[in-house]
Design an enzyme around this catalytic site. Structure first.
Site, PDB file in Angstrom:
ATOM      1  N   SER A   1       3.242  -1.872  10.359  1.00  0.00           N
ATOM      2  CA  SER A   1       4.689  -1.941  10.564  1.00  0.00           C
ATOM      3  C   SER A   1       5.288  -3.323  10.277  1.00  0.00           C
ATOM      4  O   SER A   1       6.211  -3.763  10.967  1.00  0.00           O
ATOM      5  CB  SER A   1       5.059  -1.469  11.975  1.00  0.00           C
ATOM      6  OG  SER A   1       4.634  -0.124  12.162  1.00  0.00           O
TER       7      SER A   1
ATOM      8  N   GLU B   1      -5.555  -4.663  10.643  1.00  0.00           N
ATOM      9  CA  GLU B   1      -4.521  -3.648  10.848  1.00  0.00           C
ATOM     10  C   GLU B   1      -4.830  -2.838  12.107  1.00  0.00           C
ATOM     11  O   GLU B   1      -5.627  -1.883  12.051  1.00  0.00           O
ATOM     12  CB  GLU B   1      -4.470  -2.695   9.655  1.00  0.00           C
ATOM     13  CG  GLU B   1      -4.171  -3.375   8.345  1.00  0.00           C
ATOM     14  CD  GLU B   1      -3.623  -2.387   7.330  1.00  0.00           C
ATOM     15  OE1 GLU B   1      -2.467  -2.556   6.914  1.00  0.00           O
ATOM     16  OE2 GLU B   1      -4.324  -1.421   6.984  1.00  0.00           O
TER      17      GLU B   1
ATOM     18  N   GLU C   1      -6.959   4.943   7.490  1.00  0.00           N
ATOM     19  CA  GLU C   1      -6.728   6.350   7.112  1.00  0.00           C
ATOM     20  C   GLU C   1      -7.956   6.931   6.417  1.00  0.00           C
ATOM     21  O   GLU C   1      -8.281   8.105   6.595  1.00  0.00           O
ATOM     22  CB  GLU C   1      -5.456   6.455   6.248  1.00  0.00           C
ATOM     23  CG  GLU C   1      -4.209   6.288   7.111  1.00  0.00           C
ATOM     24  CD  GLU C   1      -3.008   5.678   6.416  1.00  0.00           C
ATOM     25  OE1 GLU C   1      -2.948   5.681   5.171  1.00  0.00           O
ATOM     26  OE2 GLU C   1      -2.117   5.172   7.130  1.00  0.00           O
TER      27      GLU C   1
ATOM     28  N   GLY D   1       2.767  -0.936   4.281  1.00  0.00           N
ATOM     29  CA  GLY D   1       2.925   0.451   3.865  1.00  0.00           C
ATOM     30  C   GLY D   1       4.403   0.794   3.685  1.00  0.00           C
ATOM     31  O   GLY D   1       5.004   0.522   2.652  1.00  0.00           O
ATOM     32  N   GLY D   2       5.000   1.362   4.731  1.00  0.00           N
ATOM     33  CA  GLY D   2       6.373   1.872   4.669  1.00  0.00           C
ATOM     34  C   GLY D   2       7.376   0.928   4.025  1.00  0.00           C
ATOM     35  O   GLY D   2       8.143   1.330   3.138  1.00  0.00           O
TER      36      GLY D   2
ATOM     37  N   ASN E   1       0.868  -1.182   0.000  1.00  0.00           N
ATOM     38  CA  ASN E   1       0.000   0.000   0.000  1.00  0.00           C
ATOM     39  C   ASN E   1       0.900   1.225   0.000  1.00  0.00           C
ATOM     40  O   ASN E   1       1.462   1.591   1.026  1.00  0.00           O
ATOM     41  CB  ASN E   1      -0.903  -0.029   1.249  1.00  0.00           C
ATOM     42  CG  ASN E   1      -1.752   1.224   1.360  1.00  0.00           C
ATOM     43  OD1 ASN E   1      -1.862   1.996   0.409  1.00  0.00           O
ATOM     44  ND2 ASN E   1      -2.360   1.417   2.524  1.00  0.00           N
ATOM     45  N   TRP E   2       1.026   1.837  -1.185  1.00  0.00           N
ATOM     46  CA  TRP E   2       1.966   2.966  -1.304  1.00  0.00           C
ATOM     47  C   TRP E   2       1.402   4.261  -0.736  1.00  0.00           C
ATOM     48  O   TRP E   2       2.125   5.258  -0.631  1.00  0.00           O
ATOM     49  CB  TRP E   2       2.344   3.170  -2.774  1.00  0.00           C
ATOM     50  CG  TRP E   2       3.313   2.144  -3.287  1.00  0.00           C
ATOM     51  CD1 TRP E   2       3.997   1.222  -2.541  1.00  0.00           C
ATOM     52  CD2 TRP E   2       3.714   1.941  -4.645  1.00  0.00           C
ATOM     53  NE1 TRP E   2       4.803   0.462  -3.358  1.00  0.00           N
ATOM     54  CE2 TRP E   2       4.646   0.879  -4.653  1.00  0.00           C
ATOM     55  CE3 TRP E   2       3.376   2.541  -5.859  1.00  0.00           C
ATOM     56  CZ2 TRP E   2       5.247   0.417  -5.831  1.00  0.00           C
ATOM     57  CZ3 TRP E   2       3.971   2.077  -7.028  1.00  0.00           C
ATOM     58  CH2 TRP E   2       4.892   1.034  -7.013  1.00  0.00           C
TER      59      TRP E   2
ATOM     60  N   HIS F   1      -9.740   1.200   4.808  1.00  0.00           N
ATOM     61  CA  HIS F   1      -8.443   1.454   5.441  1.00  0.00           C
ATOM     62  C   HIS F   1      -8.627   2.499   6.553  1.00  0.00           C
ATOM     63  O   HIS F   1      -9.404   3.448   6.408  1.00  0.00           O
ATOM     64  CB  HIS F   1      -7.427   1.952   4.410  1.00  0.00           C
ATOM     65  CG  HIS F   1      -6.034   1.972   4.961  1.00  0.00           C
ATOM     66  ND1 HIS F   1      -5.592   2.985   5.785  1.00  0.00           N
ATOM     67  CD2 HIS F   1      -5.019   1.089   4.861  1.00  0.00           C
ATOM     68  CE1 HIS F   1      -4.351   2.720   6.146  1.00  0.00           C
ATOM     69  NE2 HIS F   1      -3.972   1.579   5.599  1.00  0.00           N
TER      70      HIS F   1
END
Ligand code: PGA
Length: 252
Positions: free
Chosen positions: A210, A164, A93, A231-232, A9-10, A91
């Site tokens: 993470s 998540e 966010e 993500g990261g 997930n960019w 998600h």
């Protein structure tokens, strides 16, 4: 046996050129499925770059209508031009920053499934909910909001749920693999109650928050965790590749 699944997930990262560079550095894993959720503007580049690859393309958002006066929104029909097959739904966010509630999440999930896309349902508890001992109840409630009114014949081709915990996203904190397994197991049990064992056993439940190459193997050892939404650590081809390879030590 469920095939492991690793999803990148960019978020709001990467230009089209940067996406192209990632694609040329990344090799589709053999023992797992891989999907990249790119920003809209990088989708044309990825369509070409992954044309002869097994890496699937996903979109981070869409609006559940065919077309019309919805300024700033994008339809599934538009996304299908870029070979998008997967879409993220729910998600944290989107829930927190863009006020997407369980009702809209359920609507988007059902709409995408009805259009032949594979929605990936994201859910998870806040830190406060975990501290109050409500993590499992909260996650199952988010699952119920989508599936309780969805008949088996209206399900998408694949059920994918990403657990998540909100407090673990982008913070460097990860749920212990045992804690993640408790929630993943509870989600699968609920799917079993709703749709029976065959469908629930095929559903892929991912962990997100993470995940990196240092913890992917540990998470993948758990019975009900079938992969990760990342993500990261998915922003660099080599770190995403390493995370998959480490995780896949436990795939077979
Ligand atoms: P993270 O993000 O891996 O950077 O924690 C995960 C996600 O939000 O899907």
């Amino acid at each position: 046996m469920r095939r492991p699944l690793f999803m990148a997930n960019w978020k709001m990262n990467k230009t089209a050129d940067e996406a192209k560079a990632f694609a040329s550095d990344f090799t589709a894993p053999k023992a797992a499925d891989a999907v990249v959720f790119a920003p809209f503007t990088a989708l044309p580049a990825l369509k070409d770059a992954f044309a002869n690859s097994d890496v699937a393309i996903g979109a981070q958002n869409f609006y559940p209508r065919e077309a019309g006066a919805f300024t700033g929104e994008i339809s599934l029909n538009m996304l299908s031009e870029y070979h998008v097959r997967y879409v993220l739904v729910g998600h944290s966010e989107r829930r927190q920053l863009f006020a997407e509630d369980d009702t809209l999440v359920a609507e988007k999930y059902t709409y995408a499934a009805g259009k032949g896309f594979i929605p990936v349902l994201c859910l998870g508890e806040t830190r406060e909910e975990r501290e109050l001992g409500m993590a499992q109840t909260r996650c199952v409630a988010q699952l119920n909001a989508v599936f309780e009114n969805l008949k088996a014949e209206d399900l998408p081709e694949e059920i994918i749920v990403a657990y998540e915990p909100i407090w673990a996203i982008g913070t460097g904190l990860t749920a212990t693999s045992a804690d993640a397994e408790v929630i993943a197991g509870a989600l699968r049990n609920r799917l079993t109650e709703l749709y029976g064992e065959t469908i629930a056993e095929q559903a892929r439940i991912l962990y997100g928050g993470s995940v990196k190459s240092e913890n992917s193997a540990e998470l993948m050892k758990e019975k009900n965790i079938d992969g990760a939404l990342v993500g990261g650590a998915s922003l660099q081809a080599d770190s995403f590749q390493a995370l998959i390879e480490k995780g896949c030590g436990f795939c077979d």
